[in-house]
Design a protein around this motif. Structure first.
Motif, PDB file in Angstrom:
ATOM      1  N   LEU A   1     -58.499  83.357  64.922  1.00 52.77           N
ATOM      2  CA  LEU A   1     -58.340  83.576  66.438  1.00 52.77           C
ATOM      3  C   LEU A   1     -59.718  83.502  66.819  1.00 52.77           C
ATOM      4  O   LEU A   1     -60.653  83.939  66.045  1.00 52.77           O
ATOM      5  CB  LEU A   1     -57.785  84.866  66.820  1.00 52.77           C
ATOM      6  CG  LEU A   1     -56.300  85.063  66.124  1.00 52.77           C
ATOM      7  CD1 LEU A   1     -55.955  86.432  66.557  1.00 52.77           C
ATOM      8  CD2 LEU A   1     -55.455  83.996  66.980  1.00 52.77           C
ATOM      9  N   PRO A   2     -60.187  83.144  68.129  1.00 50.83           N
ATOM     10  CA  PRO A   2     -61.443  83.238  68.774  1.00 50.83           C
ATOM     11  C   PRO A   2     -61.976  84.388  68.691  1.00 50.83           C
ATOM     12  O   PRO A   2     -61.312  85.666  68.587  1.00 50.83           O
ATOM     13  CB  PRO A   2     -61.335  82.877  70.279  1.00 50.83           C
ATOM     14  CG  PRO A   2     -59.735  82.190  70.235  1.00 50.83           C
ATOM     15  CD  PRO A   2     -59.154  82.879  69.217  1.00 50.83           C
ATOM     16  N   VAL A   3     -63.257  84.708  68.722  1.00 47.41           N
ATOM     17  CA  VAL A   3     -64.079  85.759  68.811  1.00 47.41           C
ATOM     18  C   VAL A   3     -64.370  86.034  70.383  1.00 47.41           C
ATOM     19  O   VAL A   3     -64.897  85.160  70.973  1.00 47.41           O
ATOM     20  CB  VAL A   3     -65.540  85.988  67.879  1.00 47.41           C
ATOM     21  CG1 VAL A   3     -66.115  87.105  68.248  1.00 47.41           C
ATOM     22  CG2 VAL A   3     -65.044  85.822  66.433  1.00 47.41           C
TER      23      VAL A   3
ATOM     24  N   VAL B   1     -71.355  84.503  69.633  1.00 48.21           N
ATOM     25  CA  VAL B   1     -69.962  84.346  70.008  1.00 48.21           C
ATOM     26  C   VAL B   1     -69.622  82.753  69.964  1.00 48.21           C
ATOM     27  O   VAL B   1     -68.698  82.367  69.301  1.00 48.21           O
ATOM     28  CB  VAL B   1     -69.319  85.021  71.222  1.00 48.21           C
ATOM     29  CG1 VAL B   1     -67.962  84.652  71.448  1.00 48.21           C
ATOM     30  CG2 VAL B   1     -69.555  86.578  71.012  1.00 48.21           C
ATOM     31  N   ARG B   2     -70.461  82.314  70.650  1.00 48.32           N
ATOM     32  CA  ARG B   2     -70.463  80.850  70.616  1.00 48.32           C
ATOM     33  C   ARG B   2     -70.499  79.938  69.578  1.00 48.32           C
ATOM     34  O   ARG B   2     -69.395  79.081  68.860  1.00 48.32           O
ATOM     35  CB  ARG B   2     -71.343  79.954  71.471  1.00 48.32           C
ATOM     36  CG  ARG B   2     -70.981  80.262  73.001  1.00 48.32           C
ATOM     37  CD  ARG B   2     -71.854  79.192  73.759  1.00 48.32           C
ATOM     38  NE  ARG B   2     -73.295  79.565  73.592  1.00 48.32           N
ATOM     39  CZ  ARG B   2     -73.965  80.451  74.361  1.00 48.32           C
ATOM     40  NH1 ARG B   2     -73.645  81.246  75.157  1.00 48.32           N
ATOM     41  NH2 ARG B   2     -75.498  80.748  73.901  1.00 48.32           N
ATOM     42  N   GLU B   3     -71.172  80.365  68.459  1.00 54.10           N
ATOM     43  CA  GLU B   3     -71.566  79.787  67.175  1.00 54.10           C
ATOM     44  C   GLU B   3     -70.344  80.161  66.239  1.00 54.10           C
ATOM     45  O   GLU B   3     -69.813  79.276  65.430  1.00 54.10           O
ATOM     46  CB  GLU B   3     -72.874  80.135  66.434  1.00 54.10           C
ATOM     47  CG  GLU B   3     -73.106  79.486  65.177  1.00 54.10           C
ATOM     48  CD  GLU B   3     -73.178  78.163  65.111  1.00 54.10           C
ATOM     49  OE1 GLU B   3     -72.880  77.549  63.949  1.00 54.10           O
ATOM     50  OE2 GLU B   3     -73.307  77.495  66.086  1.00 54.10           O
ATOM     51  N   THR B   4     -69.968  81.293  66.219  1.00 54.66           N
ATOM     52  CA  THR B   4     -68.640  81.959  65.466  1.00 54.66           C
ATOM     53  C   THR B   4     -67.631  80.938  65.893  1.00 54.66           C
ATOM     54  O   THR B   4     -66.809  80.377  64.978  1.00 54.66           O
ATOM     55  CB  THR B   4     -68.395  83.221  65.564  1.00 54.66           C
ATOM     56  OG1 THR B   4     -69.535  83.897  65.284  1.00 54.66           O
ATOM     57  CG2 THR B   4     -67.375  83.553  64.752  1.00 54.66           C
ATOM     58  N   ASN B   5     -67.164  80.869  67.058  1.00 55.64           N
ATOM     59  CA  ASN B   5     -66.091  79.952  67.599  1.00 55.64           C
ATOM     60  C   ASN B   5     -66.398  78.642  67.082  1.00 55.64           C
ATOM     61  O   ASN B   5     -65.213  77.908  66.852  1.00 55.64           O
ATOM     62  CB  ASN B   5     -65.974  80.297  69.113  1.00 55.64           C
ATOM     63  CG  ASN B   5     -65.340  81.734  69.385  1.00 55.64           C
ATOM     64  OD1 ASN B   5     -64.512  82.211  68.592  1.00 55.64           O
ATOM     65  ND2 ASN B   5     -65.783  82.131  70.489  1.00 55.64           N
ATOM     66  N   ARG B   6     -67.555  78.107  67.378  1.00 50.88           N
ATOM     67  CA  ARG B   6     -67.700  76.684  66.975  1.00 50.88           C
ATOM     68  C   ARG B   6     -67.458  76.648  65.438  1.00 50.88           C
ATOM     69  O   ARG B   6     -66.609  75.497  65.009  1.00 50.88           O
ATOM     70  CB  ARG B   6     -69.377  76.313  67.289  1.00 50.88           C
ATOM     71  CG  ARG B   6     -69.585  74.937  66.753  1.00 50.88           C
ATOM     72  CD  ARG B   6     -70.848  74.671  67.194  1.00 50.88           C
ATOM     73  NE  ARG B   6     -71.293  73.175  66.940  1.00 50.88           N
ATOM     74  CZ  ARG B   6     -71.887  72.860  65.566  1.00 50.88           C
ATOM     75  NH1 ARG B   6     -71.778  73.687  64.600  1.00 50.88           N
ATOM     76  NH2 ARG B   6     -71.908  71.802  65.202  1.00 50.88           N
TER      77      ARG B   6
ATOM     78  N   LEU C   1     -65.525  78.431  63.564  1.00 54.04           N
ATOM     79  CA  LEU C   1     -63.881  78.623  63.431  1.00 54.04           C
ATOM     80  C   LEU C   1     -63.087  77.326  63.596  1.00 54.04           C
ATOM     81  O   LEU C   1     -62.338  76.892  62.950  1.00 54.04           O
ATOM     82  CB  LEU C   1     -63.463  79.716  64.149  1.00 54.04           C
ATOM     83  CG  LEU C   1     -63.735  81.103  63.930  1.00 54.04           C
ATOM     84  CD1 LEU C   1     -63.354  82.028  64.869  1.00 54.04           C
ATOM     85  CD2 LEU C   1     -63.265  81.393  62.441  1.00 54.04           C
ATOM     86  N   ALA C   2     -63.620  76.596  64.838  1.00 52.45           N
ATOM     87  CA  ALA C   2     -62.938  75.282  64.998  1.00 52.45           C
ATOM     88  C   ALA C   2     -63.387  74.308  64.106  1.00 52.45           C
ATOM     89  O   ALA C   2     -62.386  73.295  63.991  1.00 52.45           O
ATOM     90  CB  ALA C   2     -63.348  75.024  66.611  1.00 52.45           C
ATOM     91  N   LEU C   3     -64.428  74.154  63.684  1.00 53.04           N
ATOM     92  CA  LEU C   3     -64.789  73.252  62.442  1.00 53.04           C
ATOM     93  C   LEU C   3     -64.316  73.305  61.304  1.00 53.04           C
ATOM     94  O   LEU C   3     -63.944  72.406  60.520  1.00 53.04           O
ATOM     95  CB  LEU C   3     -66.298  72.929  62.471  1.00 53.04           C
ATOM     96  CG  LEU C   3     -67.054  72.689  63.731  1.00 53.04           C
ATOM     97  CD1 LEU C   3     -68.629  72.775  63.376  1.00 53.04           C
ATOM     98  CD2 LEU C   3     -66.657  71.098  64.011  1.00 53.04           C
TER      99      LEU C   3
END
Length: 495
Positions: A389-391, A399-404, A406-408
């Motif tokens: 799930l998103p952070v 937050v942006r880098e973590t979500n990036r 996770l999507a990769l």
């Protein structure tokens, strides 16, 4: 290389006359400030020399020649008077000639001349060609009436702060250059090899209202050991400009674009587009072809009175192709810096190999959907799938880098279109499209949008279109609804 003196300051004596009887001349202030800052950056007393004699019609003295011959870096304070001074031109020409005779005017990618612009000048053919190619350090600003003023503390606190920021950047750059010049050559060094240099970063040209921020970022990156490009003045011809910037981008791991309210300078050519537009276009193309990472600082609510720039701002915010590979930052300067440093961190090690038959789904949703997605998460886990799930909470850049990441690091992305509105969906899809061009640790097998409550006009249109990448769960989520996802992951429709 061995030098008897570190820095020689060349200037016209007229430019050191104080504005008032109780004030210090500008060159004297520049000298003393640079002396202090450079000494602090080097960790030892800096050796800076300038000639404080008034020469009149005296011959070019042997003392000056001796000083030039043993000088590591020549600092030229350019002004209209400097260009009219035969003595100043003799100094800079003599330094260049002696350096070229020793094959050392350019050391690595750095010229041993630093150009300080106290006031804007039109550089003529009397100066060595290398001077025209240098970026220089602008110690002046232009007011609303287009009148230039040197950065002089006599004008008030704001010019004083700007003067100190410029002097600080110059001191850091000088310290790095002097350290490199004084490092033993490989043939004579008996110690271990020098540590590997950090990669290069392309810091794009910008409009006047972003130059102060650009200087701040450049100084910070240089202090961290990164090579900041461009290091020389870029061509005025459009074709040459495009070729030069394209070549620079090939050597960089990151490009940074600071978008302001001004359109910026326009190279001479058919397209008549500003350097800000051209650099972004070239960087986006490099990102598509080679995965170049990018950071675009686009402060929220920014607008321009210039029609061309306003059109570019609109396009940059609505056209995913112009944002390709970029982390678009809308906060303040410190937020932009945080995003830059995050982008420059070494990539995380590849994840452990996923067991055969398992799969990982990254579920993108609005923060208000976290309770509503619980049944979906249970259904996916019931099929043996991992769900991420998103952070939502934390430092913005992290937050942006973590979500990036996770999507990769997943096999499929499922965009849960529930509580989020149309604008939210657009921006999420836009970000996901940009990620498709990024290197991945595992191939992406599916990217789907799931329509969920509450209903809305946009969702009804998507429901009616029945496109293959849209899953209709407005009437509830079942295995049939998720069949395209399961099929992409190699699972049967039912357990």
């Amino acid at each position: 290389m061995i030098f008897a003196r570190q820095v020689f300051i060349s200037y016209a004596h007229l430019d050191n006359q104080p504005l008032g009887a109780d004030q210090t001349g500008w060159v004297s202030l520049f000298h003393s400030t640079l002396q202090t800052l450079l000494s602090q950056r080097l960790g030892s007393v800096a050796d800076i020399w300038r000639d404080d004699k008034l020469h009149g019609n005296d011959d070019f003295s042997n003392e000056i020649l001796d000083q030039l011959a043993g000088t590591a870096v020549f600092v030229s304070i350019l002004t209209p008077r400097y260009l009219k001074s035969e003595w100043c031109k003799k100094e800079i020409l003599s330094f260049c000639q002696q350096a070229e005779d020793r094959h050392s005017l350019m050391v690595g990618n750095k010229a041993r001349i630093i150009k300080v612009l106290k006031l804007p000048v039109e550089e003529g053919s009397d100066l060595p060609p290398v001077v025209g190619r240098l970026l220089g350090y602008d110690f002046y600003e232009v007011d609303e009436e287009r009148v230039p003023h040197e950065l002089d503390p006599a004008y008030g606190d704001r010019p004083r702060q700007a003067f100190l920021r410029k002097a600080n950047k110059l001191a850091w750059d000088l310290a790095a250059q002097l350290t490199e010049l004084q490092r033993p050559s490989p043939a004579s060094a008996e110690t271990n090899e020098a540590p590997a240099e950090k990669p290069a970063v392309f810091l794009a040209e910008c409009s006047r209202d972003r130059r102060e921020a650009r200087d701040s970022i450049a100084s910070e990156l240089a202090c961290c050991g990164f090579r900041v490009l461009p290091e020389a003045r870029l061509p005025d011809d459009e074709d040459e400009y495009l070729a030069t910037v394209g070549a620079l981008l090939e050597t960089c791991v990151l490009s940074i674009h600071l978008v302001g309210t001004g359109y910026g300078r326009v190279p001479d050519g058919d397209r008549q587009q500003s350097v800000v537009v051209l650099q972004n276009e070239l960087a986006a193309a490099r990102s598509r072809s080679h995965g170049l990472r990018r950071v675009i600082w686009l402060p929220g609510g920014i607008a321009s009175a210039q029609s061309a720039q306003q059109a570019f701002l609109h396009a940059l915010q609505t056209d995913a192709a112009l944002q390709h590979g970029a982390d678009v930052v809308s906060g303040d300067l410190e937020t932009a810096k945080s995003a830059i440093h995050t982008a420059l961190k070494p990539p995380a090690p590849p994840p452990a190999e996923v067991p055969a038959g398992a799969g990982r789904v990254h579920l993108v949703c609005d923060a208000n959907d976290r309770k509503a997605i619980v049944p979906l998460i249970k259904r996916l886990r019931g099929r043996g799938l991992e769900v991420s799930l998103p952070v939502f909470v934390g430092d913005a850049a992290q937050v942006r880098e973590t979500n990036r990441q996770l999507a990769l690091d997943c096999d499929a992305i499922l965009l849960y279109y529930g509580a989020g509105d149309e604008a939210w969906k657009y921006h999420q899809q836009n970000d996901l499209r940009k990620l498709l061009g990024s290197p991945r640790a595992r191939p992406l097998k599916a990217s789907l949008t799931l329509l969920a409550e509450p209903p809305g006009d946009d969702k009804e249109i998507l429901q009616a279109l029945a496109e293959p990448d849209v899953l209709d769960a407005l009437d509830g989520i079942g295995d049939t609804t998720l069949a395209p996802l399961f099929a992409a992951l190699g699972l049967s429709e039912t357990p």
